[in-house]
Design an enzyme around this catalytic site. Structure first.
Site, PDB file in Angstrom:
ATOM      1  N   GLU A 138      -1.403  -1.587 -11.056  1.00 10.27           N
ATOM      2  CA  GLU A 138      -3.096  -1.504 -10.224  1.00 10.27           C
ATOM      3  C   GLU A 138      -3.907  -0.683 -10.777  1.00 10.27           C
ATOM      4  O   GLU A 138      -4.012   0.734 -11.343  1.00 10.27           O
ATOM      5  CB  GLU A 138      -3.172  -1.291  -9.105  1.00 10.27           C
ATOM      6  N   LYS A 164      -9.304  -8.521  -5.131  1.00  6.84           N
ATOM      7  CA  LYS A 164      -9.095  -6.978  -3.580  1.00  6.84           C
ATOM      8  C   LYS A 164      -9.847  -7.796  -2.375  1.00  6.84           C
ATOM      9  O   LYS A 164     -10.799  -7.655  -2.997  1.00  6.84           O
ATOM     10  CB  LYS A 164      -8.823  -5.550  -4.086  1.00  6.84           C
ATOM     11  N   CYS A 213      -1.418  -4.204  -4.402  1.00  9.90           N
ATOM     12  CA  CYS A 213      -0.896  -3.393  -3.169  1.00  9.90           C
ATOM     13  C   CYS A 213      -1.113  -3.610  -1.772  1.00  9.90           C
ATOM     14  O   CYS A 213      -0.345  -4.709  -1.851  1.00  9.90           O
ATOM     15  CB  CYS A 213      -1.821  -1.922  -3.591  1.00  9.90           C
TER      16      CYS A 213
END
Length: 306
Positions: free
Chosen positions: A43, A132, A166
């Site tokens: 990430e 995201k 995540c």
């Protein structure tokens, strides 16, 4: 089809986009030489996950120093319309290897930053980007959130690729958006180094009957440049233990988790295992109850074919 994959548990050259891309080039060359077909980076590897930074923000106010730090972060973030992307595409093409790279992506029109995952093919270049959809906690200070069009999947020459970043992986409906596309290689770059992350990745492999490639950084406080040391002086020396791992569609761990050191996990995966494990459970097939449940994702694109 059997392919060889590598999960890179390394640190970037923090807040230095140019040098981090050079590091990606060195690692890619090395593991392509070992026969890897796919290499995954953590990430926000470009230009680094800003762990411990506050950007001078508290509820009700932001500081001028924080704004300057944000501007520096913005400057070192990646624009997918830039020569930086062209360089990454060239690295992929030259080494004949697929790359999935976590980046902080800048939108040069809106001025916002996104936590993104780039899918790069050695023959087609950038297949696309996943942004995201919900940054975690105070990540929202610096990262904007994306919408359904960011829930992307790709039918590549090495299998159907998709995934989440995540704590998006703790959003059941976001996972389902991936499963409905028939993802075979589910990629989960993260900054979460807790032991519990391993269990979550095993659950996703079992739930989706897919391979899960979970990739994290190994990062210590001393890796920050001197000019940032004061910002993280109260942080522990080991800021991220890593914990990268690769899980098979039956939930068994193939490689990892790797803790407390840098390294690259390399393993072969057989996509026939995805089909075999659908006998027991298929979340979008014989275990789906479409007579009871309806599922719809607004604006999710169709799977792009390479």
């Amino acid at each position: 089809m059997t392919i060889k994959v590598g999960l890179v548990q390394e640190s970037p050259v923090f807040f230095n986009k140019k040098e981090t891309i050079s590091k990606i080039e060195r690692l890619t060359k090395a593991y392509a030489a070992e026969g890897c077909d796919l290499l995954v980076f953590p990430e926000s590897f470009i230009p680094g996950y800003p762990r411990g930074f506050t950007f001078g923000a508290t509820i009700g106010s932001r500081s001028e120093k924080g704004r300057k730090l944000y501007a520096e972060y913005y400057e070192n973030s990646l624009n997918v319309k830039s020569k930086d992307l062209k360089r990454l595409e060239d690295i992929s093409k030259k080494n004949k290897i697929y790359l999935v790279i976590g980046v902080t992506e800048k939108d040069d029109i809106s001025g916002s930053l996104y936590c993104s995952m780039l899918y790069i093919s050695p023959t087609a270049g950038l297949l696309g980007t996943h942004r995201k959809i919900k940054p975690t906690g105070t990540e929202r200070i610096v990262w904007a959130e994306a919408s359904g069009e960011a829930l992307t999947t790709y039918q590549s020459k090495i299998g159907k690729l998709g995934g989440l970043i995540c704590w998006e992986n703790y959003m059941p409906l976001a996972r389902m958006a991936m499963y409905t596309k028939g993802v075979e290689i589910y990629i989960a770059p993260t900054a979460d180094a807790r032991d519990e992350w391993t269990s979550s990745m095993q659950h996703i492999a079992l739930e989706g009957r897919c391979y899960v490639l979970a990739c994290n950084q190994y990062f210590t406080k001393s890796m920050y440049p001197e000019r940032y040391q004061a910002l993280v002086r109260n942080e522990p020396e080991t800021m991220c233990r890593g914990g990268s791992l690769l899980v098979a569609p039956n939930g068994k761990i193939i490689a990892g988790p790797l803790y407390d050191k840098a390294g690259v996990l390399v393993a072969e995966i057989d996509l026939e295992e995805v089909k075999r494990n659908k006998l027991d459970f298929d979340v979008i097939g014989h275990y789906a109850r479409n007579d009871i449940f309806e599922f719809d994702v607004k604006n999710q694109p169709e799977t792009k074919k390479e």
